[in-house]
Design a protein around this motif. Structure first.
Motif, PDB file in Angstrom:
ATOM      1  N   GLY A 151       2.419  -2.708   4.013  1.00  0.00           N
ATOM      2  CA  GLY A 151       2.862  -1.531   3.865  1.00  0.00           C
ATOM      3  C   GLY A 151       4.172  -1.379   3.674  1.00  0.00           C
ATOM      4  N   VAL A 164       0.995  -1.204   0.046  1.00  0.00           N
ATOM      5  CA  VAL A 164      -0.057  -0.018   0.001  1.00  0.00           C
ATOM      6  C   VAL A 164       0.894   1.138   0.055  1.00  0.00           C
ATOM      7  CG1 VAL A 164      -1.812   1.227   1.278  1.00  0.00           C
ATOM      8  CG2 VAL A 164      -1.666  -1.227   1.145  1.00  0.00           C
ATOM      9  N   PRO A 171      -4.895   1.701   3.168  1.00  0.00           N
ATOM     10  CA  PRO A 171      -5.055   0.154   3.530  1.00  0.00           C
ATOM     11  C   PRO A 171      -6.416  -0.244   3.607  1.00  0.00           C
ATOM     12  CG  PRO A 171      -4.258   0.939   5.490  1.00  0.00           C
ATOM     13  CD  PRO A 171      -4.256   2.241   4.519  1.00  0.00           C
TER      14      PRO A 171
END
Length: 655
Positions: free
Chosen positions: A562, A542, A550
């Motif tokens: 992430g 992300v 997210p």
């Protein structure tokens, strides 16, 4: 009472031999049902970053600090809270510093022990005494239970507890007791851990992570494509082995194989040094980190190219065995014009285009039979195969992945998987051909998991070989739910300069996941029809740095990759998301880049950045609302049947 119920009751009667025993257990179980549900911790895409992983595990994604704030409020300073948190995360290391620098060590022990006992009382409050007792460290179980249990019969409770702590300090057991209490807090803060795929590759310590998971008190794993390729390699699949070794070389992590798993790479090193001594290997640069020993760079670059060429050959052989995979576009060695130094392949529009090769140094490729291994290459691959299948540590780790894992999991009404559910552009499920039959949705996941298990456990060689070929497909095939892309552009990234050929187009799933009908269709496919159900997955980083969130589809779908992997942190802007779900709601924790455990201890800092609340439950969730609650409900039903059978004389109680 039917035959099945009768058998169940007879089994229960061996455990509960009287109506009194059955009644006591019913009361006990009913009380458990009304406790708050345990805290679940979700991590994904760890990619060998063991230091950051261990820290996030120790701090519960900031949940330990949250509990410290709840317990102490404004009664202690922020500095003391940081110091207490660091002690809980790294008790041995913190004690070394304190014992070296603290002037009044006895007072520090006394204060720290009191605070740790308070923390244990708080984090254990949602569990039964029996469950807490099972978690207690053996050496100190009795003492800890005395300290955290209220004793109505003791008038001066403070004096009683102070005397216990004083004695611990006086006899020199304070350091060991502090370590035991800190580790117990870590254990109790998180009830269950979910690893949503990709433990392996890129980072240097997947073996360390696996050792930690094997010892963790409660965990499940949803296999990612990087896990699957290692599982295939552990089974002895040559194409999977080549991929694993190539990625280790590419990221400067050959030491993971040699030192972490004891896999002998000398045959590959000797072959690469001799065969690629005077061959241009500049396209096979190493993406090394600060720990990499650059004296190995020249040899590792040659090893990188040597294993990559073998990988392309082995994958070509595999794809000729399996035309149903429909991956002919990944067979590129036979499309090279060795006189012109070009390769012909399709562009994004489907047009046949000739591209100039960046590297034409192929001492082992026969243009007339490009996918054939040379005799020397075959020997190298056989030596590697033997090393992988005979590595006890790797086999133990892979058996753990099979025992605790799968391609997806439904847990407490949420659906967990690593990548995606393959979809067509119109939102319908994509059909994928597996061994002559077409599958989609949940059935696709189920059949692929079936073959992945056969690829490791099947006794019959042909069945095992087929399972392993399908494991390779799960790793990188179009239609694989844990890969979720049109192609893996490994060849293009090495050999072609044009960036458009490097693009790995994502499955339509990723374009449709903000649509409520998409999420409803997926959840319904897996038997989840509640509006409270969520999808949790990772795999695709992300990019917070570009404003991406997210949280998808109003919080019903969460992508929690992430950037745990340092290789992705410039792209994502953070060092990973993790998810925490407790009795009150679901929250995402965003993490700052992790420097080192030493820096955390010295600076008493934390890599936790901030919380993003995903959902606050309208009422506090209890054990009765969970999968465990459903199991307890069923057990209570049979215990009540047993109680009735004792009372009406169907079964006889023991005196």
């Amino acid at each position: 009472m039917d035959g099945k119920d009768s058998k169940v009751l007879k089994v229960l009667a061996r455990e509960y031999r009287s109506s009194a025993a059955a009644a006591t257990e019913i009361i006990n179980l009913q009380s458990i049902m009304n406790l708050p549900k345990g805290t679940e911790h979700f991590l994904t895409d760890i990619h060998g970053e063991y230091e950051q992983f261990n820290h996030v595990l120790k701090n519960g994604s900031g949940f330990v600090r949250k509990k410290i704030d709840e317990e102490f409020g404004n009664t202690i300073s922020n500095k003391d809270k940081k110091s207490l948190a660091t002690l809980i995360y790294y008790p041995e290391e913190k004690l070394e510093i304190v014992e070296r620098e603290e002037e009044n060590l006895e007072d520090w022990y006394k204060i720290s022990l009191h605070r740790l006992v308070q923390m244990i009382k708080r984090v254990s409050s949602k569990y039964t005494r029996s469950k807490v007792r099972k978690a207690l460290p053996g050496d100190f179980a009795y003492v800890i239970e005395e300290l955290i249990t209220e004793k109505a019969e003791i008038h001066d409770k403070e004096a009683y507890y102070n005397e216990i702590i004083h004695t611990i300090i006086r006899i020199g057991r304070a350091p060991q007791f502090i370590i035991a209490l800190s580790q117990l807090i870590q254990c109790l803060v998180i009830d269950h851990l979910h690893i949503v795929g990709d433990i392996y590759d890129r980072g240097p310590g997947p073996h360390i992570i696996m050792d930690t998971l094997c010892a963790y008190h409660s965990v499940d794993v949803q296999w990612g494509n990087h896990d699957i390729v290692w599982m295939g390699a552990a089974g002895g699949h040559l194409a999977c082995i080549a991929n694993v070794v190539r990625m280790a070389a590419h990221y400067g992590n050959l030491a993971t194989l040699e030192d972490g798993y004891g896999i002998n790479l000398l045959p590959l090193a000797t072959f690469a040094m001799e065969t690629y001594q005077n061959v241009d290997c500049s396209a096979f640069s190493i993406r090394f980190n600060t720990d990499y020993n650059t004296k190995d760079l020249s040899l590792d670059t040659r090893m990188h190219k040597a294993i990559a060429v073998m990988q392309f050959k082995l994958e070509g052989q595999l794809l000729m065995r399996h035309p149903e995979f429909r991956m002919e576009d990944r067979m590129l060695l036979d499309r090279i014009d060795f006189d012109r130094g070009t390769v012909r392949m399709e562009d994004m529009a489907g047009n046949s285009v000739e591209y100039t090769m960046l590297d034409m140094g192929f001492p082992t490729i026969d243009p007339q039979d490009p996918y054939a291994l040379t005799e020397e290459e075959s020997k190298v691959m056989e030596r590697l195969r033997q090393a992988f299948v005979k590595c006890e540590k790797l086999q133990r780790h892979v058996r753990f992945l099979y025992a605790k894992g799968g391609l997806y999991k439904i847990y407490n009404g949420n659906l967990l998987y690593h990548g995606c559910v393959p979809m067509n552009g119109d939102g319908s499920f994509m059909e994928v051909d597996i061994c002559g039959k077409r599958y989609y949705g949940k059935a696709l996941y189920d059949i692929l998991e079936y073959y992945a298990r056969r690829g490791y456990y099947a006794k019959e060689p042909a069945e095992r070989a087929l399972g392993q070929d399908i494991m390779w497909f799960i790793w990188s095939g179009k239609g694989s739910p844990v890969f979720g892309k049109e192609k893996m552009a490994t060849f293009e990234r090495y050999f072609i300069a044009e960036k458009e050929t490097h693009e790995e187009k994502k499955n339509s799933y990723y374009r449709l996941l903000e649509k409520e009908e998409t999420v409803d269709r997926i959840l319904g496919e897996f038997g989840l029809h509640s509006r409270e159900a969520h999808i949790v997955n990772g795999h695709v980083p992300v990019e917070q740095i570009h404003g991406e969130s997210p949280v998808k589809c109003g919080g019903r779908l969460l992508i929690i990759d992430g950037g745990f992997s340092k290789a992705y942190q410039k792209k994502t802007g953070i060092a990973g998301y993790t998810l925490v779900c407790n009795s009150r709601g679901m929250s995402l924790a965003a993490h700052e880049p992790f420097e080192s455990a030493g820096a955390v201890i010295e600076k008493e800092s934390d890599l936790f950045s901030h919380w993003v609340e995903v959902e606050s439950f309208p009422r506090r969730k209890l054990v009765s609302d969970t999968d465990v609650g459903q199991e307890i409900r069923e057990r209570i039903y049979y215990l009540e049947e047993l109680l009735e059978a004792y009372r009406d004389g169907t079964l006889m109680e023991e005196e």
